[in-house]
Design an enzyme around this catalytic site. Structure first.
Site, PDB file in Angstrom:
ATOM      1  CB  THR A   1     -34.831  13.760  19.107  1.00 49.01           C
ATOM      2  OG1 THR A   1     -35.947  14.532  18.665  1.00 49.01           O
ATOM      3  CG2 THR A   1     -33.535  14.300  18.510  1.00 49.01           C
TER       4      THR A   1
ATOM      5  N   GLY B   1     -45.272  22.747   8.771  1.00 53.14           N
ATOM      6  CA  GLY B   1     -44.555  22.338   7.566  1.00 53.14           C
ATOM      7  C   GLY B   1     -43.043  22.342   7.721  1.00 53.14           C
TER       8      GLY B   1
ATOM      9  NE  ARG C   1     -42.727  14.293   5.638  1.00 51.91           N
ATOM     10  CZ  ARG C   1     -42.957  14.729   6.868  1.00 51.91           C
ATOM     11  NH1 ARG C   1     -44.190  14.876   7.295  1.00 51.91           N
ATOM     12  NH2 ARG C   1     -41.965  14.998   7.687  1.00 51.91           N
TER      13      ARG C   1
ATOM     14  CB  ALA D   1     -48.084  21.925  16.347  1.00 56.16           C
TER      15      ALA D   1
ATOM     16  CG  HIS E   1     -42.155  12.320  10.740  1.00 55.36           C
ATOM     17  ND1 HIS E   1     -41.260  13.343  10.619  1.00 55.36           N
ATOM     18  CD2 HIS E   1     -43.278  12.861  11.281  1.00 55.36           C
ATOM     19  CE1 HIS E   1     -41.801  14.461  11.057  1.00 55.36           C
ATOM     20  NE2 HIS E   1     -43.029  14.195  11.477  1.00 55.36           N
ATOM     21  NE  ARG E   2     -38.626   4.851  11.682  1.00 52.79           N
ATOM     22  CZ  ARG E   2     -38.639   4.016  12.697  1.00 52.79           C
ATOM     23  NH1 ARG E   2     -39.486   3.006  12.729  1.00 52.79           N
ATOM     24  NH2 ARG E   2     -37.789   4.170  13.701  1.00 52.79           N
TER      25      ARG E   2
END
Length: 172
Positions: A35, A14, A53, A11, A50-51
């Site tokens: 997922t 990177g 970035r 976790a 995440h989106r």
């Protein structure tokens, strides 16, 4: 034929950022195959981070269970599947044949025209979980990782943001 790459690590090691850099280097218009499902606010925040970035150059396909279908439909450029362990969780929760699905994904990746990068978690390096469900998941994740790693052209272990090549590409 496209190549397949597996990136594993713990976790926050990177691995996703490494996979994103690799996918962008493999060609234009990468596809992010997600997922994860936002089951709660904390997971929704992780997905949003995440989106943000990744930026606008990525196409997105959400595939919490039908990873084979997503890969088949998106074979137009490099793909990044993030992540196999969440996919496995979704399959196990649905009582699906995760071993058959993993073997199918490994075979499918080898037949793709464009590269596929799989991100997965290394969950077997910690303590033995204290309950049967967690032990089944840990064991299943290890099996999925082995199946995909065996078929992959390259395998990397990411530690503290640094990639270690575990399986180098085959010489032509």
């Amino acid at each position: 034929m496209g190549k397949s790459i597996l990136i594993t690590g713990g976790a926050r090691s990177g691995k996703s950022a490494l996979a994103e850099r690799m996918a962008l280097a493999l060609g234009p218009a990468p596809v992010y195959v997600a997922t994860a499902e936002a089951g709660d606010g904390e997971m929704a925040a992780r997905i949003a981070a995440h989106r943000a970035r990744r930026g606008p150059e990525w196409d997105l396909i959400e595939a919490p269970r039908d990873l084979a279908g997503a890969l088949s439909r998106s074979d137009t450029g490099p793909r990044l599947v993030d992540c196999l362990t969440l996919w496995l969780s979704n399959l196990m929760a649905a009582d699906a044949d995760w071993e058959g699905a993993a073997a199918g994904i490994a075979r499918l990746a080898a037949r793709q025209d464009h590269p596929v990068i799989f991100v997965t978690n290394e969950v077997g390096s910690g303590i033995v979980p204290d309950n049967a469900l967690a032990r089944r998941f840990r064991d299943a994740a290890g099996c999925v990782n082995q199946i995909v790693a065996e078929a992959a052209d390259e395998v990397y272990l990411c530690v503290a943001g640094q990639p270690l090549r575990v399986k180098p590409p085959h010489a032509p």
